[in-house]
Design a protein around this motif. Sequence first.
Motif, PDB file in Angstrom:
ATOM      1  N   TYR A 112       5.777  -6.076 -24.330  1.00 47.16           N
ATOM      2  CA  TYR A 112       4.861  -7.403 -23.448  1.00 47.16           C
ATOM      3  C   TYR A 112       3.789  -7.697 -24.444  1.00 47.16           C
ATOM      4  O   TYR A 112       3.332  -8.796 -24.146  1.00 47.16           O
ATOM      5  CB  TYR A 112       4.380  -6.440 -22.379  1.00 47.16           C
ATOM      6  N   GLY A 113       3.057  -6.857 -25.040  1.00 48.22           N
ATOM      7  CA  GLY A 113       1.856  -7.323 -25.787  1.00 48.22           C
ATOM      8  C   GLY A 113       2.179  -8.492 -26.823  1.00 48.22           C
ATOM      9  O   GLY A 113       1.418  -9.504 -26.475  1.00 48.22           O
ATOM     10  N   ILE A 114       3.384  -8.277 -27.568  1.00 46.94           N
ATOM     11  CA  ILE A 114       3.780  -9.653 -28.179  1.00 46.94           C
ATOM     12  C   ILE A 114       4.052 -10.867 -27.286  1.00 46.94           C
ATOM     13  O   ILE A 114       3.577 -11.867 -27.338  1.00 46.94           O
ATOM     14  CB  ILE A 114       4.850  -9.208 -29.176  1.00 46.94           C
ATOM     15  N   ALA A 115       4.986 -10.494 -26.390  1.00 41.92           N
ATOM     16  CA  ALA A 115       5.632 -11.796 -25.509  1.00 41.92           C
ATOM     17  C   ALA A 115       4.455 -12.225 -24.954  1.00 41.92           C
ATOM     18  O   ALA A 115       4.507 -13.607 -24.761  1.00 41.92           O
ATOM     19  CB  ALA A 115       6.490 -11.180 -24.674  1.00 41.92           C
ATOM     20  N   LEU A 116       3.378 -11.561 -24.257  1.00 37.35           N
ATOM     21  CA  LEU A 116       2.356 -12.312 -23.234  1.00 37.35           C
ATOM     22  C   LEU A 116       1.485 -13.049 -24.259  1.00 37.35           C
ATOM     23  O   LEU A 116       0.939 -13.751 -23.991  1.00 37.35           O
ATOM     24  CB  LEU A 116       1.496 -11.166 -22.665  1.00 37.35           C
ATOM     25  N   ALA A 117       0.944 -12.255 -25.130  1.00 37.82           N
ATOM     26  CA  ALA A 117       0.120 -12.999 -26.119  1.00 37.82           C
ATOM     27  C   ALA A 117       0.815 -14.199 -26.527  1.00 37.82           C
ATOM     28  O   ALA A 117       0.274 -15.230 -26.687  1.00 37.82           O
ATOM     29  CB  ALA A 117      -0.030 -12.037 -27.676  1.00 37.82           C
ATOM     30  N   GLY A 118       2.124 -14.358 -26.914  1.00 38.34           N
ATOM     31  CA  GLY A 118       2.832 -15.458 -27.329  1.00 38.34           C
ATOM     32  C   GLY A 118       2.687 -16.527 -26.167  1.00 38.34           C
ATOM     33  O   GLY A 118       2.362 -17.820 -26.447  1.00 38.34           O
ATOM     34  N   TRP A 119       2.625 -16.261 -25.083  1.00 42.42           N
ATOM     35  CA  TRP A 119       2.880 -17.101 -23.951  1.00 42.42           C
ATOM     36  C   TRP A 119       1.411 -17.514 -23.505  1.00 42.42           C
ATOM     37  O   TRP A 119       1.333 -18.662 -23.334  1.00 42.42           O
ATOM     38  CB  TRP A 119       3.305 -16.510 -22.636  1.00 42.42           C
ATOM     39  N   SER A 120       0.428 -16.687 -23.343  1.00 40.89           N
ATOM     40  CA  SER A 120      -0.824 -16.977 -23.090  1.00 40.89           C
ATOM     41  C   SER A 120      -1.535 -17.753 -23.878  1.00 40.89           C
ATOM     42  O   SER A 120      -2.701 -18.434 -23.548  1.00 40.89           O
ATOM     43  CB  SER A 120      -1.479 -15.870 -22.614  1.00 40.89           C
ATOM     44  N   SER A 121      -1.435 -17.930 -25.126  1.00 37.26           N
ATOM     45  CA  SER A 121      -2.086 -18.621 -26.035  1.00 37.26           C
ATOM     46  C   SER A 121      -2.225 -20.037 -25.799  1.00 37.26           C
ATOM     47  O   SER A 121      -2.840 -20.837 -26.425  1.00 37.26           O
ATOM     48  CB  SER A 121      -1.722 -18.428 -27.612  1.00 37.26           C
ATOM     49  N   ASN A 122      -0.802 -20.489 -25.157  1.00 34.64           N
ATOM     50  CA  ASN A 122      -0.807 -21.952 -25.076  1.00 34.64           C
ATOM     51  C   ASN A 122      -0.449 -22.723 -26.294  1.00 34.64           C
ATOM     52  O   ASN A 122      -1.132 -23.800 -26.472  1.00 34.64           O
ATOM     53  CB  ASN A 122      -1.864 -22.565 -24.178  1.00 34.64           C
ATOM     54  N   SER A 123       0.365 -22.247 -27.181  1.00 31.45           N
ATOM     55  CA  SER A 123       0.470 -22.786 -28.650  1.00 31.45           C
ATOM     56  C   SER A 123       1.913 -22.678 -28.694  1.00 31.45           C
ATOM     57  O   SER A 123       2.532 -21.671 -28.686  1.00 31.45           O
ATOM     58  CB  SER A 123      -0.105 -22.053 -29.505  1.00 31.45           C
ATOM     59  N   LYS A 124       2.437 -23.770 -29.505  1.00 25.85           N
ATOM     60  CA  LYS A 124       3.878 -23.652 -29.487  1.00 25.85           C
ATOM     61  C   LYS A 124       4.470 -22.685 -30.510  1.00 25.85           C
ATOM     62  O   LYS A 124       5.587 -21.965 -30.504  1.00 25.85           O
ATOM     63  CB  LYS A 124       4.689 -25.021 -29.646  1.00 25.85           C
ATOM     64  N   TYR A 125       3.714 -22.189 -31.590  1.00 31.58           N
ATOM     65  CA  TYR A 125       4.038 -21.401 -32.554  1.00 31.58           C
ATOM     66  C   TYR A 125       4.187 -19.973 -31.831  1.00 31.58           C
ATOM     67  O   TYR A 125       5.009 -19.244 -32.078  1.00 31.58           O
ATOM     68  CB  TYR A 125       3.199 -21.540 -33.823  1.00 31.58           C
ATOM     69  N   SER A 126       2.945 -19.660 -31.089  1.00 25.63           N
ATOM     70  CA  SER A 126       2.993 -18.506 -30.441  1.00 25.63           C
ATOM     71  C   SER A 126       4.091 -18.243 -29.417  1.00 25.63           C
ATOM     72  O   SER A 126       4.554 -17.230 -29.570  1.00 25.63           O
ATOM     73  CB  SER A 126       1.603 -18.205 -29.676  1.00 25.63           C
ATOM     74  N   LEU A 127       4.171 -19.277 -28.757  1.00 29.50           N
ATOM     75  CA  LEU A 127       5.531 -19.078 -27.682  1.00 29.50           C
ATOM     76  C   LEU A 127       6.781 -18.784 -28.478  1.00 29.50           C
ATOM     77  O   LEU A 127       7.439 -17.931 -28.117  1.00 29.50           O
ATOM     78  CB  LEU A 127       5.757 -20.438 -26.925  1.00 29.50           C
ATOM     79  N   MET A 128       7.196 -19.643 -29.636  1.00 30.30           N
ATOM     80  CA  MET A 128       8.139 -19.210 -30.588  1.00 30.30           C
ATOM     81  C   MET A 128       8.412 -17.671 -30.771  1.00 30.30           C
ATOM     82  O   MET A 128       9.331 -17.239 -30.720  1.00 30.30           O
ATOM     83  CB  MET A 128       8.697 -20.153 -31.340  1.00 30.30           C
ATOM     84  N   GLY A 129       7.141 -17.384 -31.201  1.00 28.12           N
ATOM     85  CA  GLY A 129       6.954 -16.061 -31.742  1.00 28.12           C
ATOM     86  C   GLY A 129       7.178 -15.075 -30.627  1.00 28.12           C
ATOM     87  O   GLY A 129       7.879 -14.115 -30.771  1.00 28.12           O
ATOM     88  N   GLY A 130       6.549 -15.165 -29.399  1.00 22.57           N
ATOM     89  CA  GLY A 130       6.868 -14.386 -28.514  1.00 22.57           C
ATOM     90  C   GLY A 130       8.459 -14.178 -27.984  1.00 22.57           C
ATOM     91  O   GLY A 130       8.895 -13.054 -27.675  1.00 22.57           O
ATOM     92  N   LEU A 131       8.827 -15.438 -27.822  1.00 23.76           N
ATOM     93  CA  LEU A 131      10.436 -15.550 -27.375  1.00 23.76           C
ATOM     94  C   LEU A 131      11.202 -14.787 -28.505  1.00 23.76           C
ATOM     95  O   LEU A 131      12.028 -13.806 -28.135  1.00 23.76           O
ATOM     96  CB  LEU A 131      10.915 -17.050 -27.557  1.00 23.76           C
ATOM     97  N   ARG A 132      11.060 -15.016 -29.586  1.00 27.09           N
ATOM     98  CA  ARG A 132      11.907 -14.249 -30.773  1.00 27.09           C
ATOM     99  C   ARG A 132      11.591 -12.733 -30.556  1.00 27.09           C
ATOM    100  O   ARG A 132      12.582 -12.171 -30.631  1.00 27.09           O
ATOM    101  CB  ARG A 132      11.411 -14.840 -32.076  1.00 27.09           C
ATOM    102  N   SER A 133      10.509 -12.379 -30.264  1.00 29.20           N
ATOM    103  CA  SER A 133      10.242 -11.148 -30.315  1.00 29.20           C
ATOM    104  C   SER A 133      10.888 -10.183 -29.236  1.00 29.20           C
ATOM    105  O   SER A 133      11.629  -9.205 -29.259  1.00 29.20           O
ATOM    106  CB  SER A 133       8.757 -10.713 -30.362  1.00 29.20           C
ATOM    107  N   SER A 134      10.797 -10.940 -27.874  1.00 29.14           N
ATOM    108  CA  SER A 134      11.389 -10.268 -26.979  1.00 29.14           C
ATOM    109  C   SER A 134      12.853 -10.254 -27.084  1.00 29.14           C
ATOM    110  O   SER A 134      13.755  -9.333 -26.890  1.00 29.14           O
ATOM    111  CB  SER A 134      11.066 -10.873 -25.428  1.00 29.14           C
ATOM    112  N   ALA A 135      13.696 -11.337 -27.611  1.00 27.62           N
ATOM    113  CA  ALA A 135      15.106 -11.333 -27.759  1.00 27.62           C
ATOM    114  C   ALA A 135      15.257 -10.193 -28.694  1.00 27.62           C
ATOM    115  O   ALA A 135      16.116  -9.488 -28.611  1.00 27.62           O
ATOM    116  CB  ALA A 135      15.348 -12.685 -28.310  1.00 27.62           C
ATOM    117  N   GLN A 136      14.487 -10.184 -29.900  1.00 26.23           N
ATOM    118  CA  GLN A 136      15.018  -9.165 -30.956  1.00 26.23           C
ATOM    119  C   GLN A 136      14.674  -7.611 -30.386  1.00 26.23           C
ATOM    120  O   GLN A 136      15.573  -6.926 -30.591  1.00 26.23           O
ATOM    121  CB  GLN A 136      13.739  -9.516 -32.028  1.00 26.23           C
ATOM    122  N   MET A 137      13.573  -7.493 -29.527  1.00 26.00           N
ATOM    123  CA  MET A 137      13.522  -6.189 -29.054  1.00 26.00           C
ATOM    124  C   MET A 137      14.553  -5.548 -28.361  1.00 26.00           C
ATOM    125  O   MET A 137      15.154  -4.595 -28.256  1.00 26.00           O
ATOM    126  CB  MET A 137      11.909  -6.086 -28.341  1.00 26.00           C
TER     127      MET A 137
END
Lengths: 193, 101, 362
Positions: free
Chosen positions: C149-174
């Motif tokens: 959640y640390g990574i996924a929420l960080a990706g979502w809350s930053s409101n940046s497309k790169y962060s969101l992609m990173g967060g999405l990838r990390s939840s799928a990978q985990m």
Amino acid sequence: MVTALFFLFAGLAIACAISLVYHKNPLYSAVSLIGVLVSLACIYVTLAAPFIAAVQVLIYAGAIMVLVVFVIMLLNLEEDRPLNRLRYLYAVGGGLGLILLAQTFFIFYAVSRVPKQPVNVDETVGETLNIGRAMYTEYLLPVEIVGILLLMAIIGGVILVRRLAQPELTLVVDNELARRNEAEEIGDYRIGL
Amino acid sequence: MEPSLASYLALSGILFTIGTVGVIFKRNAIGMFMCIELMLNAVNLTFVAFSRYYADVTGQLFVFMVMSVAAAEAAVGLGIIIAFFRNRISVDVDDASILKN
Amino acid sequence: MEAIAKTIFPIVVLFGAATIAFGVVLMIVAYTVLAERKVLGWIQGRIGPNRVGPWGMMQPFADLLKFIFKEDIVPDKSTKFIYYLAPIIALTCALMPMIVYPFGPAITTIDWSFLPFGLDEGIERLPLTIGQIDVGVLFVLGITSVGVYGIALAGWSSNSKYSLMGGLRSSAQMISYELAMGASIIGVVMLAGTLDLNGIIYAQMASPFRWYIIPQFIGFVVFLIAAFAETNRVPFDLPEAETELVAGFHTEYSALKFALFFMAEYVNMFTVSVMVVTLFLGGWYIPGLTHIFEMGSVAYAIASFVGFLLKISAFLFLYIWIRGTLPRFRFDQLMNFGWKFLLPVALANVIFTIVIVYFLNK
């Protein structure tokens, strides 16, 4: 000590549950639900059920909610729209909530009035060994049924999300957008929704 | 000193109430899904509390079953939500009321 | 007075032990970062950091000071509460497993009668575990899975497309690699017959192979690969792939909040290394050490602890070595590898172990 922990985590769970219903943003709701799940896991530890607590964190918080958060992020959901059509649902929900709350207080009152029975202090009930033994002897059939249920869920999930024919699906979405624009122009919210 | 069985039941009842009200108030399929999870958890709490106060392992096993059902529900439910989103570009349950398309 | 002392004493001891453990782990992590930069330098024919202190030994502290004094930038359109919450979740979940790890054998030879107020009553052994719980393995797995959640929420809350992609990838990978990880552990748990980490070590002592890496080699390899994916390290560092996503989920984080993510990544490396060592390499147990030192003595505990640290260092070195060697996976390759290769292999290993255990117990 246990009482203090119980009231701490019970308060946390109720606060998180209220915030789950209150927030319009689905991701806030998801974070609140994770809070509820973790507080309940802590309460399970005080109830001498460490295995269930660990499984609660592992399955609920670690798998199901990650999936939910993933879907929320994937679909990029906006805030909930205010309810404009089924307004009577507020009354129904409020009434049902009051009835359930009254029932809760009745249960609390009734159970408290029962003369105190001694708490069974058998701490070993929740141990992995006992749970495993019960699971694979006495309750083997339910476990097998749950296994089949999970298999069915996997197959169902794959079939639901499988993309059948890409062009047709885009067509459907286009239709939907056109239909909504049209409805907005007419101002007929019943069709628009 | 330990809290009485009644206080666990009260907590469970309050959580269940909040979950029920949430299911009715929320218009968002994912929100409703989460409220249903909350209700399941409230029931789980009563199972564990009874299992503790009667020193019987059955309650905890039932919690395990409920969790498995919740996992299955998550898999299928989220699948339905994604399929619905693809057709309607929305997860609002009100949008599911039209059979056209 | 005596009653109060007796109530408070265990709590104080637990808090003290947890503080010491967290402090030591953070120190180890700081020097892991330095070691990584040094080793990567040597692999690439460079010297690595060598300016601060002798051989650059003070570099971690210089880095920390730099992080503290950097400007803290918060994106204007971010979701503030979750934006602040995410690094806290990441580091907390990374540190939590330390509570159940067995760092050494219990010491039984110390005489505790010097303690005042009769506090020594009932104390016979000093376990080198902060909290010994029945479901240690599940606890560690659960906490590490919450860490996503640390990574996924960080990706979502930053409101940046790169962060969101990173967060999405990390939840799928985990989610994908957690399955393989869990399945690879089942073999060890079946052989040991317990979920308690200390119990698993004692079961390894009693088994004819001494270390479970021999009967569970497939499980070991699967676990190691899944561990690389769980910690988001090369070759599975897709959530922060620099060449595609700027910095992935922590693109919008700066100063101390970035430092928390950075620390969490290295603490996770340490956590997972401890897990590998405990499950497959006997934890603190070194075969033959009981011939030199007496069981339960302080010397035995210290020797075991040093051996434990050496094993962990070997795995931390492996992490760095692989980072200097392998390129990154593509995302579809990552998913195919996790679901179509790693998980079936882990399940086959489980079935194989079931058959073996069945005939052994017969």
